[in-house]
Design a protein around this motif. Sequence first.
Motif, PDB file in Angstrom:
ATOM      1  N   LEU A 257       0.831  -1.201   0.000  1.00 47.84           N
ATOM      2  CA  LEU A 257       0.000   0.000   0.000  1.00 47.84           C
ATOM      3  C   LEU A 257       0.868   1.254   0.000  1.00 47.84           C
ATOM      4  CD1 LEU A 257      -2.801  -0.845   2.599  1.00 47.84           C
ATOM      5  CD2 LEU A 257      -3.022  -0.759   0.124  1.00 47.84           C
ATOM      6  N   GLU A 258       1.896   1.223   0.847  1.00 48.68           N
ATOM      7  CA  GLU A 258       2.800   2.366   0.968  1.00 48.68           C
ATOM      8  C   GLU A 258       4.203   1.855   1.251  1.00 48.68           C
ATOM      9  OE1 GLU A 258      -0.399   5.474   3.048  1.00 48.68           O
ATOM     10  OE2 GLU A 258       1.305   4.704   4.191  1.00 48.68           O
ATOM     11  N   ALA A 259       5.177   2.557   0.706  1.00 44.91           N
ATOM     12  CA  ALA A 259       6.578   2.292   1.039  1.00 44.91           C
ATOM     13  C   ALA A 259       7.131   3.533   1.726  1.00 44.91           C
ATOM     14  CB  ALA A 259       7.373   1.964  -0.217  1.00 44.91           C
ATOM     15  N   ASN A 260       7.555   3.386   2.973  1.00 42.41           N
ATOM     16  CA  ASN A 260       8.120   4.494   3.741  1.00 42.41           C
ATOM     17  C   ASN A 260       9.640   4.408   3.706  1.00 42.41           C
ATOM     18  OD1 ASN A 260       5.668   5.766   5.003  1.00 42.41           O
ATOM     19  ND2 ASN A 260       5.411   3.676   5.760  1.00 42.41           N
ATOM     20  N   ILE A 261      10.289   5.358   3.084  1.00 41.07           N
ATOM     21  CA  ILE A 261      11.747   5.408   3.010  1.00 41.07           C
ATOM     22  C   ILE A 261      12.219   6.517   3.942  1.00 41.07           C
ATOM     23  CG2 ILE A 261      13.750   5.595   1.496  1.00 41.07           C
ATOM     24  CD1 ILE A 261      11.794   5.129  -0.872  1.00 41.07           C
ATOM     25  N   SER A 262      12.919   6.135   5.013  1.00 40.33           N
ATOM     26  CA  SER A 262      13.397   7.138   5.967  1.00 40.33           C
ATOM     27  C   SER A 262      14.889   7.370   5.762  1.00 40.33           C
ATOM     28  CB  SER A 262      13.136   6.685   7.404  1.00 40.33           C
ATOM     29  OG  SER A 262      13.837   5.499   7.705  1.00 40.33           O
ATOM     30  N   LEU A 263      15.282   8.628   5.762  1.00 39.97           N
ATOM     31  CA  LEU A 263      16.679   9.025   5.639  1.00 39.97           C
ATOM     32  C   LEU A 263      17.053   9.785   6.905  1.00 39.97           C
ATOM     33  CD1 LEU A 263      15.144   9.613   2.616  1.00 39.97           C
ATOM     34  CD2 LEU A 263      17.554   9.703   1.982  1.00 39.97           C
ATOM     35  N   MET A 264      17.862   9.163   7.746  1.00 33.30           N
ATOM     36  CA  MET A 264      18.211   9.744   9.033  1.00 33.30           C
ATOM     37  C   MET A 264      19.486  10.571   8.879  1.00 33.30           C
ATOM     38  SD  MET A 264      15.735   8.169  10.543  1.00 33.30           S
ATOM     39  CE  MET A 264      16.034   8.544  12.241  1.00 33.30           C
ATOM     40  N   SER A 265      19.343  11.883   9.038  1.00 36.83           N
ATOM     41  CA  SER A 265      20.491  12.768   8.911  1.00 36.83           C
ATOM     42  C   SER A 265      20.163  14.105   9.560  1.00 36.83           C
ATOM     43  CB  SER A 265      20.838  12.983   7.434  1.00 36.83           C
ATOM     44  OG  SER A 265      21.815  13.980   7.286  1.00 36.83           O
ATOM     45  N   GLY A 266      21.148  14.655  10.236  1.00 38.36           N
ATOM     46  CA  GLY A 266      20.961  15.965  10.847  1.00 38.36           C
ATOM     47  C   GLY A 266      21.285  17.109   9.910  1.00 38.36           C
ATOM     48  N   LYS A 267      21.666  16.786   8.677  1.00 37.17           N
ATOM     49  CA  LYS A 267      22.009  17.797   7.678  1.00 37.17           C
ATOM     50  C   LYS A 267      21.005  17.724   6.521  1.00 37.17           C
ATOM     51  CE  LYS A 267      25.858  18.801   9.893  1.00 37.17           C
ATOM     52  NZ  LYS A 267      27.172  18.369   9.399  1.00 37.17           N
ATOM     53  N   PRO A 268      20.907  18.794   5.727  1.00 40.78           N
ATOM     54  CA  PRO A 268      19.965  18.784   4.594  1.00 40.78           C
ATOM     55  C   PRO A 268      20.301  17.664   3.603  1.00 40.78           C
ATOM     56  CG  PRO A 268      20.749  21.000   5.053  1.00 40.78           C
ATOM     57  CD  PRO A 268      21.589  20.097   5.878  1.00 40.78           C
ATOM     58  N   VAL A 269      19.250  17.040   3.082  1.00 41.11           N
ATOM     59  CA  VAL A 269      19.407  15.944   2.119  1.00 41.11           C
ATOM     60  C   VAL A 269      18.521  16.231   0.913  1.00 41.11           C
ATOM     61  CG1 VAL A 269      19.040  13.488   1.694  1.00 41.11           C
ATOM     62  CG2 VAL A 269      19.927  14.242   3.898  1.00 41.11           C
ATOM     63  N   ASP A 270      19.074  16.068  -0.284  1.00 43.95           N
ATOM     64  CA  ASP A 270      18.312  16.232  -1.521  1.00 43.95           C
ATOM     65  C   ASP A 270      18.165  14.861  -2.168  1.00 43.95           C
ATOM     66  OD1 ASP A 270      16.897  17.494  -3.471  1.00 43.95           O
ATOM     67  OD2 ASP A 270      18.652  18.084  -4.647  1.00 43.95           O
ATOM     68  N   VAL A 271      17.020  14.616  -2.813  1.00 40.83           N
ATOM     69  CA  VAL A 271      16.787  13.303  -3.408  1.00 40.83           C
ATOM     70  C   VAL A 271      16.199  13.431  -4.807  1.00 40.83           C
ATOM     71  CG1 VAL A 271      16.431  12.148  -1.191  1.00 40.83           C
ATOM     72  CG2 VAL A 271      14.469  13.122  -2.382  1.00 40.83           C
ATOM     73  N   LYS A 272      16.467  12.410  -5.627  1.00 39.92           N
ATOM     74  CA  LYS A 272      15.815  12.213  -6.907  1.00 39.92           C
ATOM     75  C   LYS A 272      15.314  10.781  -6.944  1.00 39.92           C
ATOM     76  CE  LYS A 272      18.825  15.410  -9.513  1.00 39.92           C
ATOM     77  NZ  LYS A 272      19.793  15.517 -10.651  1.00 39.92           N
ATOM     78  N   LEU A 273      14.244  10.545  -7.712  1.00 42.24           N
ATOM     79  CA  LEU A 273      13.609   9.227  -7.710  1.00 42.24           C
ATOM     80  C   LEU A 273      13.317   8.773  -9.128  1.00 42.24           C
ATOM     81  CD1 LEU A 273      12.431   7.055  -5.718  1.00 42.24           C
ATOM     82  CD2 LEU A 273      10.233   8.253  -5.933  1.00 42.24           C
ATOM     83  N   THR A 274      13.588   7.484  -9.392  1.00 38.99           N
ATOM     84  CA  THR A 274      13.304   6.878 -10.694  1.00 38.99           C
ATOM     85  C   THR A 274      12.495   5.613 -10.477  1.00 38.99           C
ATOM     86  OG1 THR A 274      15.427   7.700 -11.531  1.00 38.99           O
ATOM     87  CG2 THR A 274      14.333   6.013 -12.828  1.00 38.99           C
ATOM     88  N   ASP A 275      11.386   5.445 -11.240  1.00 40.46           N
ATOM     89  CA  ASP A 275      10.548   4.259 -11.065  1.00 40.46           C
ATOM     90  C   ASP A 275      11.161   3.059 -11.793  1.00 40.46           C
ATOM     91  OD1 ASP A 275       9.893   4.390 -13.766  1.00 40.46           O
ATOM     92  OD2 ASP A 275       7.911   5.253 -13.436  1.00 40.46           O
ATOM     93  N   PRO A 276      10.583   1.846 -11.629  1.00 36.42           N
ATOM     94  CA  PRO A 276      11.172   0.648 -12.240  1.00 36.42           C
ATOM     95  C   PRO A 276      11.300   0.702 -13.764  1.00 36.42           C
ATOM     96  CG  PRO A 276       9.629   0.015 -10.521  1.00 36.42           C
ATOM     97  CD  PRO A 276       9.473   1.498 -10.712  1.00 36.42           C
ATOM     98  N   SER A 277      10.500   1.550 -14.426  1.00 35.67           N
ATOM     99  CA  SER A 277      10.598   1.657 -15.883  1.00 35.67           C
ATOM    100  C   SER A 277      11.718   2.595 -16.320  1.00 35.67           C
ATOM    101  CB  SER A 277       9.261   2.143 -16.455  1.00 35.67           C
ATOM    102  OG  SER A 277       9.018   3.494 -16.084  1.00 35.67           O
ATOM    103  N   GLY A 278      12.352   3.285 -15.355  1.00 32.74           N
ATOM    104  CA  GLY A 278      13.417   4.227 -15.666  1.00 32.74           C
ATOM    105  C   GLY A 278      12.946   5.662 -15.780  1.00 32.74           C
ATOM    106  N   LYS A 279      11.671   5.900 -15.495  1.00 34.38           N
ATOM    107  CA  LYS A 279      11.109   7.245 -15.604  1.00 34.38           C
ATOM    108  C   LYS A 279      11.399   8.040 -14.331  1.00 34.38           C
ATOM    109  CE  LYS A 279       6.651   9.634 -16.129  1.00 34.38           C
ATOM    110  NZ  LYS A 279       5.172   9.433 -16.232  1.00 34.38           N
ATOM    111  N   ASN A 280      11.816   9.301 -14.496  1.00 39.32           N
ATOM    112  CA  ASN A 280      12.033  10.188 -13.356  1.00 39.32           C
ATOM    113  C   ASN A 280      10.699  10.575 -12.731  1.00 39.32           C
ATOM    114  OD1 ASN A 280      14.842  10.233 -13.635  1.00 39.32           O
ATOM    115  ND2 ASN A 280      14.756  11.924 -15.105  1.00 39.32           N
ATOM    116  N   VAL A 281      10.614  10.490 -11.407  1.00 35.46           N
ATOM    117  CA  VAL A 281       9.376  10.794 -10.685  1.00 35.46           C
ATOM    118  C   VAL A 281       9.636  11.995  -9.784  1.00 35.46           C
ATOM    119  CG1 VAL A 281       7.631   9.939  -9.086  1.00 35.46           C
ATOM    120  CG2 VAL A 281       8.716   8.364 -10.708  1.00 35.46           C
TER     121      VAL A 281
END
Length: 592
Positions: A257-281
Amino acid sequence: MLHKNKIALCLLLVCLLILPVISPGVSAAAAQPSSHIDAVLVLDASNSMKASDPKRISSEAMKMFIDMLQARGDKVGIVSYTDKIQREKALLTIQSNSDKNDLKQFIDQIDRGAYTDISVGLKEAVKVLKQGAEPGHEPMIVVLADGNNELDPKSGRTAAESNQELSQSVQEAKAGGIPIYTIGLNADGKLNKDALSKLSDQTGGKSFSTSSADELPQILSEIFASHQKLKIVPISSITANGSYQEVTVNVPNANVLEANISLMSGKPVDVKLTDPSGKNVPVPSANVQRSTSKTYSLIKLLKPEQGDWKLQVKGVSKDKIDINLIFNYDLELAMEPLKSTAVKKGDTVDINAYLVSNGQKLQNNGLYNDMSAKLLVKDLDTGEPKEVELANKGDHFEGSYKVEEKHQYELKVRAEDKSFYRESKPVTISAKAAGAGSGGAPAADKEDKKPFHVWPVVISIVVLAALAAAAYFVMGAVRKANKGFVGQIVVEIRDENTGEKTYPQYKKLTAFKGKFNLHQLLQLAPELKETDKVMFMPGKNDRLVLKNNSACTVEKSGRAVNAAQGAELKSGDRLSISLPQVDKTILIEYLV
């Protein structure tokens, strides 16, 4: 004859007194997983928290817990207490991100007070749940405190009154099926661990303690996963280099139903995401939510596509970023009704179990691919547990159990993969003969019956004498098998190829009896299967005995330990256990 009958009667009374001792009561059935939960978060807002948690990480941890809840349907209430209720928020149904933001803003506005009385906070939490709990939802209370009570001497309230009120609240929670999870922040070393553990143990929750507020977000993640019968899946720990670094997030099936991805860091974090087909989300977007705070970022994928997602993470150079994954499932495990619950010794009981979603048998059989299942059998007369492996048939699990004795048994099925587990509702079967001991032949001629009564009495004396003699040894064995544990084990897993370690996990030992293995402590992770022959048993004076029957190497202070016959651990002892098959090392520390 009269003397012999007295002897027989005395021996019979001895056995009747012994049998209740060696026959533990039936344990309460575990609560079944639910699609939604009703949670009340209880926060100690006393001034002492300023020293224990100057950066207010406890508030950050509670906010992260809220972010991990489902996008819609879960309910959350908040109680902030000192020696009185500071602030309170009734159960709020989460319908959107703005509802979560309202709850998090409420946490940020909590004030401090001079005194502490945990009974006040817990009593109010039980009240909030009773007033606003949703039928069919799974209730829970999470309490975060930093020490003992400190009552206002001007109030006239006594410690006895506080303890009595606390006991009443615990009994109400227990009667209402409300588990209490406690987190003790032990920054000054004065935490009353036993008091918090007692709250959790009595209600079926779990207790955690930590000397560092930095560990609170991880602990809250573990509580969330434990209550939902989920598993935290460590993805990676990376050391940021100022550029994007790629990690893979595998969504194992279409029932997530949901996937929770937690990134533990005390500093700013930037992210990019790509789905299984290779498309940028885009992050965020329609089916991707992102929450950020001082110590964490949480990305929630709604109804994610099955397959490998690519997450690119960019952090401040040299900052360590721990990445974990928790899936939400709407799944339960059901066991087909048995043909009969009345059985005989030697009978074979056929077992079939299957996954259920939205009340219907699961149609997507792909979820079964990586799952295993076992039948958990508990002899209710002796307390002896047994496990029977079940076959995965692609769309259900099946197997059988042969009734071994004329006893009562509790049966339930546990199925799991690396990201979650489920247990079916327990079923009781009985192989005891109805009305046993009440029979007897009709009276005929007294003279004819005399020869037939002498030998049964003599035989009974011999049998009962043997039972009485054996009972002493049986009682000793049962006491040993049911001996409990104290304290907790801190677990870290180090990858020897990369040198990276998982975040410390605090495993409370009070739930175990007699013995347990390291694999159980590691949540039965399949890749760590070789630890199932590393056993732990309770020792004297609150010590722990480790017995190694595996190919793993056990070291203490850099030296190999021969633990084949058992190695004793006292509080504060640390061991490393090397796993040759997967090139990982388990680091453990025993704390009492």
